[in-house]
Motif scaffolding. Sequence first.
Motif, PDB file in Angstrom:
ATOM      1  N   VAL A 130     -51.517  42.400   4.573  1.00  0.00           N
ATOM      2  CA  VAL A 130     -50.558  41.881   5.025  1.00  0.00           C
ATOM      3  C   VAL A 130     -49.694  41.288   4.012  1.00  0.00           C
ATOM      4  O   VAL A 130     -48.469  41.381   4.045  1.00  0.00           O
ATOM      5  N   ILE A 131     -50.151  40.581   2.995  1.00  0.00           N
ATOM      6  CA  ILE A 131     -49.251  39.924   1.827  1.00  0.00           C
ATOM      7  C   ILE A 131     -48.508  40.873   1.127  1.00  0.00           C
ATOM      8  O   ILE A 131     -47.348  40.924   0.906  1.00  0.00           O
ATOM      9  N   ASP A 132     -49.380  41.973   0.624  1.00  0.00           N
ATOM     10  CA  ASP A 132     -48.681  43.017   0.173  1.00  0.00           C
ATOM     11  C   ASP A 132     -47.521  43.560   0.865  1.00  0.00           C
ATOM     12  O   ASP A 132     -46.409  43.823   0.295  1.00  0.00           O
ATOM     13  N   ASP A 133     -47.772  43.888   2.069  1.00  0.00           N
ATOM     14  CA  ASP A 133     -46.660  44.533   2.855  1.00  0.00           C
ATOM     15  C   ASP A 133     -45.644  43.510   2.993  1.00  0.00           C
ATOM     16  O   ASP A 133     -44.335  44.048   2.840  1.00  0.00           O
ATOM     17  N   PHE A 134     -45.779  42.086   2.993  1.00  0.00           N
ATOM     18  CA  PHE A 134     -44.579  41.428   3.321  1.00  0.00           C
ATOM     19  C   PHE A 134     -43.781  41.231   1.920  1.00  0.00           C
ATOM     20  O   PHE A 134     -42.604  40.699   1.980  1.00  0.00           O
ATOM     21  N   PHE A 135     -44.520  41.216   0.816  1.00  0.00           N
ATOM     22  CA  PHE A 135     -43.713  41.352  -0.566  1.00  0.00           C
ATOM     23  C   PHE A 135     -42.683  42.832  -0.286  1.00  0.00           C
ATOM     24  O   PHE A 135     -41.895  42.747  -1.004  1.00  0.00           O
ATOM     25  N   GLN A 136     -43.564  43.878   0.152  1.00  0.00           N
ATOM     26  CA  GLN A 136     -43.034  45.148   0.030  1.00  0.00           C
ATOM     27  C   GLN A 136     -41.713  45.184   0.758  1.00  0.00           C
ATOM     28  O   GLN A 136     -40.617  45.686   0.561  1.00  0.00           O
ATOM     29  N   ASN A 137     -41.770  44.740   2.066  1.00  0.00           N
ATOM     30  CA  ASN A 137     -40.607  44.505   3.151  1.00  0.00           C
ATOM     31  C   ASN A 137     -39.791  43.433   2.804  1.00  0.00           C
ATOM     32  O   ASN A 137     -38.779  43.134   3.609  1.00  0.00           O
ATOM     33  N   LYS A 138     -40.001  42.671   1.994  1.00  0.00           N
ATOM     34  CA  LYS A 138     -38.967  41.433   1.547  1.00  0.00           C
ATOM     35  C   LYS A 138     -39.249  40.083   2.389  1.00  0.00           C
ATOM     36  O   LYS A 138     -38.673  39.285   2.266  1.00  0.00           O
ATOM     37  N   LEU A 139     -40.322  40.206   3.296  1.00  0.00           N
ATOM     38  CA  LEU A 139     -40.298  38.909   4.465  1.00  0.00           C
ATOM     39  C   LEU A 139     -40.883  37.966   3.462  1.00  0.00           C
ATOM     40  O   LEU A 139     -40.448  36.719   3.626  1.00  0.00           O
ATOM     41  N   ALA A 140     -41.587  38.132   2.510  1.00  0.00           N
ATOM     42  CA  ALA A 140     -42.205  37.101   1.507  1.00  0.00           C
ATOM     43  C   ALA A 140     -41.056  36.412   0.818  1.00  0.00           C
ATOM     44  O   ALA A 140     -41.029  35.203   0.577  1.00  0.00           O
ATOM     45  N   PHE A 141     -40.074  37.356   0.395  1.00  0.00           N
ATOM     46  CA  PHE A 141     -38.963  36.770  -0.531  1.00  0.00           C
ATOM     47  C   PHE A 141     -38.057  35.915   0.207  1.00  0.00           C
ATOM     48  O   PHE A 141     -37.529  35.156  -0.140  1.00  0.00           O
ATOM     49  N   VAL A 142     -37.989  36.102   1.760  1.00  0.00           N
ATOM     50  CA  VAL A 142     -37.104  35.392   2.514  1.00  0.00           C
ATOM     51  C   VAL A 142     -37.587  33.931   2.545  1.00  0.00           C
ATOM     52  O   VAL A 142     -37.098  33.015   2.479  1.00  0.00           O
ATOM     53  N   VAL A 143     -39.234  33.994   2.753  1.00  0.00           N
ATOM     54  CA  VAL A 143     -39.769  32.392   2.590  1.00  0.00           C
ATOM     55  C   VAL A 143     -39.552  32.056   1.536  1.00  0.00           C
ATOM     56  O   VAL A 143     -39.378  30.918   1.584  1.00  0.00           O
ATOM     57  N   LEU A 144     -39.573  32.794   0.283  1.00  0.00           N
ATOM     58  CA  LEU A 144     -39.551  32.159  -0.781  1.00  0.00           C
ATOM     59  C   LEU A 144     -38.033  31.610  -1.510  1.00  0.00           C
ATOM     60  O   LEU A 144     -37.894  30.630  -1.990  1.00  0.00           O
ATOM     61  N   LEU A 145     -37.099  32.216  -0.694  1.00  0.00           N
ATOM     62  CA  LEU A 145     -35.720  32.017  -0.952  1.00  0.00           C
ATOM     63  C   LEU A 145     -35.362  30.801  -0.166  1.00  0.00           C
ATOM     64  O   LEU A 145     -34.485  29.975  -0.590  1.00  0.00           O
ATOM     65  N   ASN A 146     -36.105  30.426   0.921  1.00  0.00           N
ATOM     66  CA  ASN A 146     -35.663  29.413   1.737  1.00  0.00           C
ATOM     67  C   ASN A 146     -36.683  27.998   1.852  1.00  0.00           C
ATOM     68  O   ASN A 146     -36.145  26.988   2.383  1.00  0.00           O
ATOM     69  N   PHE A 147     -37.823  28.101   1.382  1.00  0.00           N
ATOM     70  CA  PHE A 147     -38.701  27.091   1.681  1.00  0.00           C
ATOM     71  C   PHE A 147     -39.272  26.791   0.339  1.00  0.00           C
ATOM     72  O   PHE A 147     -39.618  27.729  -0.490  1.00  0.00           O
ATOM     73  N   PRO A 148     -39.831  25.735   0.114  1.00  0.00           N
ATOM     74  CA  PRO A 148     -40.278  25.096  -1.148  1.00  0.00           C
ATOM     75  C   PRO A 148     -41.732  25.415  -1.608  1.00  0.00           C
ATOM     76  O   PRO A 148     -42.707  24.916  -0.570  1.00  0.00           O
ATOM     77  N   VAL A 149     -41.639  25.997  -2.783  1.00  0.00           N
ATOM     78  CA  VAL A 149     -43.245  26.074  -3.196  1.00  0.00           C
ATOM     79  C   VAL A 149     -43.461  24.949  -3.955  1.00  0.00           C
ATOM     80  O   VAL A 149     -42.649  24.652  -4.960  1.00  0.00           O
ATOM     81  N   THR A 150     -44.571  24.118  -3.621  1.00  0.00           N
ATOM     82  CA  THR A 150     -44.764  22.979  -4.312  1.00  0.00           C
ATOM     83  C   THR A 150     -46.052  22.855  -5.398  1.00  0.00           C
ATOM     84  O   THR A 150     -46.790  23.677  -5.215  1.00  0.00           O
ATOM     85  N   SER A 151     -45.951  21.770  -6.271  1.00  0.00           N
ATOM     86  CA  SER A 151     -47.302  21.683  -7.032  1.00  0.00           C
ATOM     87  C   SER A 151     -47.951  20.475  -6.327  1.00  0.00           C
ATOM     88  O   SER A 151     -47.557  20.003  -5.419  1.00  0.00           O
ATOM     89  N   LEU A 152     -49.292  20.460  -6.817  1.00  0.00           N
ATOM     90  CA  LEU A 152     -50.224  19.402  -6.196  1.00  0.00           C
ATOM     91  C   LEU A 152     -49.501  17.846  -6.305  1.00  0.00           C
ATOM     92  O   LEU A 152     -49.432  17.248  -5.493  1.00  0.00           O
ATOM     93  N   ALA A 153     -48.841  17.907  -7.628  1.00  0.00           N
ATOM     94  CA  ALA A 153     -48.351  16.577  -7.818  1.00  0.00           C
ATOM     95  C   ALA A 153     -47.313  16.288  -7.104  1.00  0.00           C
ATOM     96  O   ALA A 153     -47.332  15.201  -6.511  1.00  0.00           O
ATOM     97  N   GLU A 154     -46.440  17.163  -6.580  1.00  0.00           N
ATOM     98  CA  GLU A 154     -45.418  16.987  -5.745  1.00  0.00           C
ATOM     99  C   GLU A 154     -46.111  16.700  -4.283  1.00  0.00           C
ATOM    100  O   GLU A 154     -45.396  15.704  -3.463  1.00  0.00           O
ATOM    101  N   ARG A 155     -47.112  17.295  -3.848  1.00  0.00           N
ATOM    102  CA  ARG A 155     -47.750  17.084  -2.434  1.00  0.00           C
ATOM    103  C   ARG A 155     -48.302  15.905  -2.455  1.00  0.00           C
ATOM    104  O   ARG A 155     -48.353  15.260  -1.437  1.00  0.00           O
ATOM    105  N   LEU A 156     -48.672  15.282  -3.330  1.00  0.00           N
ATOM    106  CA  LEU A 156     -49.271  13.920  -3.477  1.00  0.00           C
ATOM    107  C   LEU A 156     -48.300  13.014  -3.506  1.00  0.00           C
ATOM    108  O   LEU A 156     -48.408  11.893  -2.921  1.00  0.00           O
TER     109      LEU A 156
END
Length: 684
Positions: A130-156
Amino acid sequence: MLSSVAGTAAIPEISLAWTEHSIAKLRDELIAAHGDSQRLRIQRGLLQVARFWRGDDGDAATFEDFVRAHFAGDQSALDAMFSRLEHLLEHLSGYMHEMNREFRQQLDLDLGPVLAIDELIGGYDPSAHVIDDFFQNKLAFVVLLNFPVTSLAERLTDARLWSRRQWAEVRLAQSFSKRIPAEVNLALAQAEAETGQYVSEYNIWMHHVLNAQGQRLFPPRMRLLSHWNLRDEIKASYTDSSTGLEKQRVIQQVMEQIVNQSIPAVVINNPAVDWNPFTREIAPGAVKDYDRAAASSNSNAAREPDTRYAMLQKTFFAARKADPYSPAAPTLIARRFDENREIPEPRVRAMLEQVLSSPLVPRLANLIQSRLGRRLEPFDIWYSGFRPGSQYSETQLDEMVARRYPTAQAYQQDIPQLLIKLGFSRERAQYLAANIAVDPARGAGHAMGAEMRGQKAHLRTRVEANGMNYKSFNVAAHELGHNVEQTFSLNSVDHIFLKGVPNTAFTEAFAFVFQSHDLELLGLPAPNAKQEAEKTLNDFWATYEISGVALVDMAVWHWMYDHSHASPEELRNATLQISKDVWNKYYAPVFGKEDVVLLGIYSHMIDAFLYLPDYPIGHLIAFQIGEQMKKAGSIGPEFERMVKIGSVAPDLWMENATGRPLEADALLEAAQRSFDVVTNAADH
Ligand SMILES: [Zn+2]
């Protein structure tokens, strides 16, 4: 502010020739279109996409068109995207999970013979790509474009400032924060399989292990798997007053030679030779207690050639391959602590050290010494003499359980009554029972939660032809605890991306709450204060033991990252030194002996990728949750309140649940109270 700065810093170099130029152009374009208020989101989103974009995802024009089409430039566009993803990804994992469950049905349940085709179907995972497919069809990039990837330091740091919706967005982005190529996943799976195989065949045939005088202490055919069965035989030997102590000393010898690799290779998983670990003598077996033909009776005493450490290195080399594809947690150590546990490593280390250096340890050691009537020896880290005791024998309990539960169906029908005994209202009990399906298990039993609201959790339990026995009932209580947690934390949580609890230690803690009340579930009296206290001391001593083991595992992984070109021999020497250092600091003062290497014996250290710290963390979490339940008085409503918090960061979760961050204090306080109960009772 902090979050966007740290978030940007976490993203390393951008690899394609055109990306820098495209990013600058798109940034200006998007800010012009959506306003300066979106500047930080725009910058972060572009960098997040660029970090994972590869040449075969498309050229500069494709990248730019993609960004223009998919950036949600205002709140209502973002809301629409978020709720679409929430709905669809829930259904995706829900149906994938149902397929998996059906495909494994014949393997997991007691439904008659397993055909070759069942193995084939059960081994297939429809969600694997599934994850491979979603990078391939770019759904994963939609998420990465719009929502924050955080570090643990930020989450704390930002945890308390975020709304539930922001937490849900963080969890959504986390599921696309890695793009690990198929060949790296394959290497990981191979290392896991190979080391798992090595560990699972590491048996010692005990009838052929002699004591210092050359006598056989262990019964014929006894085959102990390292380290689990060896350790459990040490525990069981405390009740054997004639040869128990001698057996324990022999097993300690065996364990030490496994760790330092002086063990003769020919004695591993081989019943055809007799071995005296004290004199290192090997001889063709004088007794035959095995059936297989191919056993080797050669008397070559050559040691195992550091295979144990070559195996451990295999896991390290495989894990390291994933590092470049996991920018938010670029080492296995970071992935374990920052992602799986979400507790910073220094905090874990501090809690373990707090347990290890507790003033209660030497006092408890004295108590054990007086119960044993001798000085402690190193294997007493596995002392098992704190016994709650019971007025019922196992046979009596077996009869009670079998009468009550002749079939899995009888257990299913009784679930509402069981839950009412634990303080759930009739209405909640019925609701839960309607969401839990009981199946007859082929193995020991397990709990399988659902992934989508409206689907049922499954409780797999073992029922023999003459009914359920007490052991299975005890396991079923544990699994029922899992199912109740799974049902509430899926169906009652506000955002599906927040379903569940923070990590597996929390899951287990809730299961243990149910399991520890199994006698009351049978309608028998609860354990009295003395029995409870003995059990707590048992848990505390086990936490003391496993905390040292965890520190060794952690230090060994750091050493491997610091010495990535080391030979297996160098890794062996380092592991021995680390085991001795931890022992000398926290155990030698209590045991009166230095340079013991027993803390390095755990097989999980070889094949489980830095898993061992989960055990002591689990004990701490279980105590903190258990103590809170006791304060609340009744399990039902408090259980529901806690598990509805969902999968936010562990500290934030614990503060909401108990008013305190995650800490070792609950265990230490309970152990001190129990120590007083046990020693006062002994005075009278
Ligand atoms: Zn469990």
